[in-house]
Motif scaffolding. Sequence first.
Motif, PDB file in Angstrom:
ATOM      1  N   ASN A 206      24.805   3.619  15.715  1.00 41.95           N
ATOM      2  CA  ASN A 206      24.625   2.189  15.958  1.00 41.95           C
ATOM      3  C   ASN A 206      23.606   1.575  15.007  1.00 41.95           C
TER       4      ASN A 206
ATOM      5  N   PRO B  91      28.648  -2.898  18.386  1.00 43.22           N
ATOM      6  CA  PRO B  91      29.457  -1.668  18.437  1.00 43.22           C
ATOM      7  C   PRO B  91      30.751  -1.817  19.231  1.00 43.22           C
TER       8      PRO B  91
ATOM      9  N   THR C 107      22.478  -4.555  18.743  1.00 42.10           N
ATOM     10  CA  THR C 107      22.567  -3.103  18.876  1.00 42.10           C
ATOM     11  C   THR C 107      21.413  -2.538  19.700  1.00 42.10           C
TER      12      THR C 107
ATOM     13  N   SER D 194      24.182  -1.446  12.119  1.00 40.03           N
ATOM     14  CA  SER D 194      23.423  -2.694  12.155  1.00 40.03           C
ATOM     15  C   SER D 194      22.558  -2.868  10.915  1.00 40.03           C
TER      16      SER D 194
END
Length: 526
Positions: free
Chosen positions: A175, A96, A363, A179
Motif C-alpha cells: 500500500n 487500494p 492509504t 501511494s
Amino acid sequence: MYAEEQSSKIDNNIYELESLNGWKERKNIENDAVYVETDSHISDEVVETKLSWFNTIFINSGAETKGIEPITEEEQTDDSLLTAALMWFSANMVLPAYAIGGLGPLVFHLNFGTSVLVIIFFSILGLLPVAFFSLFGVQLGLRQMTLSRYLIGNITARIFALINTIACVGWGIVNTVASSQLLNMVNQNGNNLPLWAGCLVIIGATLLVTFFGINVIHSYNRYSWIPNFVVFLVVIARLKKSGNFTNGDWGSGPTTAGNVLSFGSTVFGFAAGWTTYASDYTVYMPKSTNRFKIFFSLIGGLSFPLFFCMILGAASAMGAVNDPEWAQYYNSNGMGGLTYAILVPKSLHGFGQFCCVILAMSTVSNNVPNMYTVAMSAQSIWSPLAKIPRIIWTIAGNAAALGISIPACYYFATFMEYFMDSISYYLSIYISIALTEHFVFKKSFSAYVVEDWDNWDRLPIGIAGTSALIVGAVGVALGMDQTYWVGEIGRLIGEYGGDIGFELGASWSFIVYILLRPLEIKYFGR
C-alpha cells in the motif's frame, strides 16, 4: 500505584501470572488493581522499581498498553455501533480498494458490467466472515489470533499468527509503495516528492495513529473517509466529463469464465483480508450488545466502500481501455497513474494534484488496521513475545514496513505484489477451518472457556487444523492462476486459466478437518 492503596479494592476475582523476575503478579480483573507479592514482605518502593520504564511512559502518554490478554467485561464500555462500522468503512474507502476494481477491465479483460457483478458477489463472500468473527470479540473479549487457538487449534493458530504478522507488514509495504508512486507524480514540473520521502510520510502518519491504540484509531477512522469520498466523487465527475467511459462488450465462454474466477479471487482476497483482524476491533464493545445489530452494522460498514471503490475503479479502468493516453499512465504507474490522468492533465490541474495527494494519504486508513493488528499477531506467536508491549510491536511493524518499502519502490515493487497475492490465499483456509470448528463442534459461544486462552493443557492441540492447513495449501497451489504460477487444475479453465485457488484451499481443508477433528477430540479430549 502502591500496594496498600489498592489492597482494599482486591477481592477473590484474581488470577496469577509468573513474571520475568520470578515475582508473582496478581491482577484484579474486576477493578484492574495490581499488586506484587513474594514469600516475604516487600516495600512499596521495591514494587515501584519493578515497573518497566517504558510501560510507565506509555501509560503517562495515554497509549493503550493492553495486549492479547482477554478484555474483561468491566473494560467493555464502547457501545457505539457507528464506531464499529466506520472502522471498516474508512479502511476500505481508500486507493487500494479502487485499484483492485481496476484489475477487472485492465488485467482480466472483463467489461464493466461483468466486473461489477464479480465485485458484488465476491465482496459479499469475503466480507461475511469479517462481520461474523467480529462478534467473537464482543462475546469473548479475545483478539482474533488468540481466539484462533480455540477455532483452529493452538499450534495451528500460532502458525497463522506468524503468517498474519508477515501479512500485516507486507500489505503495509504494498500500500505504501503504491501511494508513494502517486505522491511522486504530483508537481512533476517542480520539486516533486521523492519516492523514499513518500514512504516516510505514509508510514509516519500510520505510526502516529496506531501509536496510541484503539481509541485514537476509532477516532481517526470516524472521519478519515470523508475527504477520500469527496475526491472519489470528483473522479466520477471528471470521468463522466471525459467521455472515455463505456460498458464494453459482454464476453462468454471458458476464457471469460476463467477471467471471472481470477478476478473474483482477487476481490475475495481483498474483502476477506480483514478476517484475521476482525475481533481485534470489537473487544471493547459490551457483551450485552445485540449481535444482529453488530453484524448488520458491520455488513453495511464493509459493503458500501468495497462496492463503491471497486466499481469506480472498474469504471476508471474502462476509460483507460478507450483512451491510449490514460492507458500509458496506467502502464507507467498503475492505478495511481490512471487517477492522475483523470484528475490532472487536460482536467483540474492544480486542484487535481491536490486530490491525488488526498487519495495517496487515504492509504493510511488502510494501513492502520495492519499496523495495530501486527502487534496482536506477534504476541500470539509465542508466549515470551507477549511480554513485549503492544506499542513496541507497533513501532517495529511500522519500522519494518518503512525499511522494506523504500527499496521496494525502486527495485522490487512487483515482487511484493506477487508475494502478497500468494499469502492472501491462506485466508480461505483459515475461514474454512474456523467456521467448521464453531458450527460443527463448538456450536455456541458458551463452549469457549476464556480462562484457558493461554493454557496448553486445555486448548485444542491443532493436529486436525495443521493437517487441514497443509492439505489446503496443496489445493491452493493446484488451483492458482497467477503470472508467476499456474496450477495444474487452474490451467484447465479457458485459454489463460482460471484462479480457483481459494475455492480448492477452502474445500480441501474443510474435508480434512471434518474427518480428523473427531479423532483429535476422541484421543486427546480437546
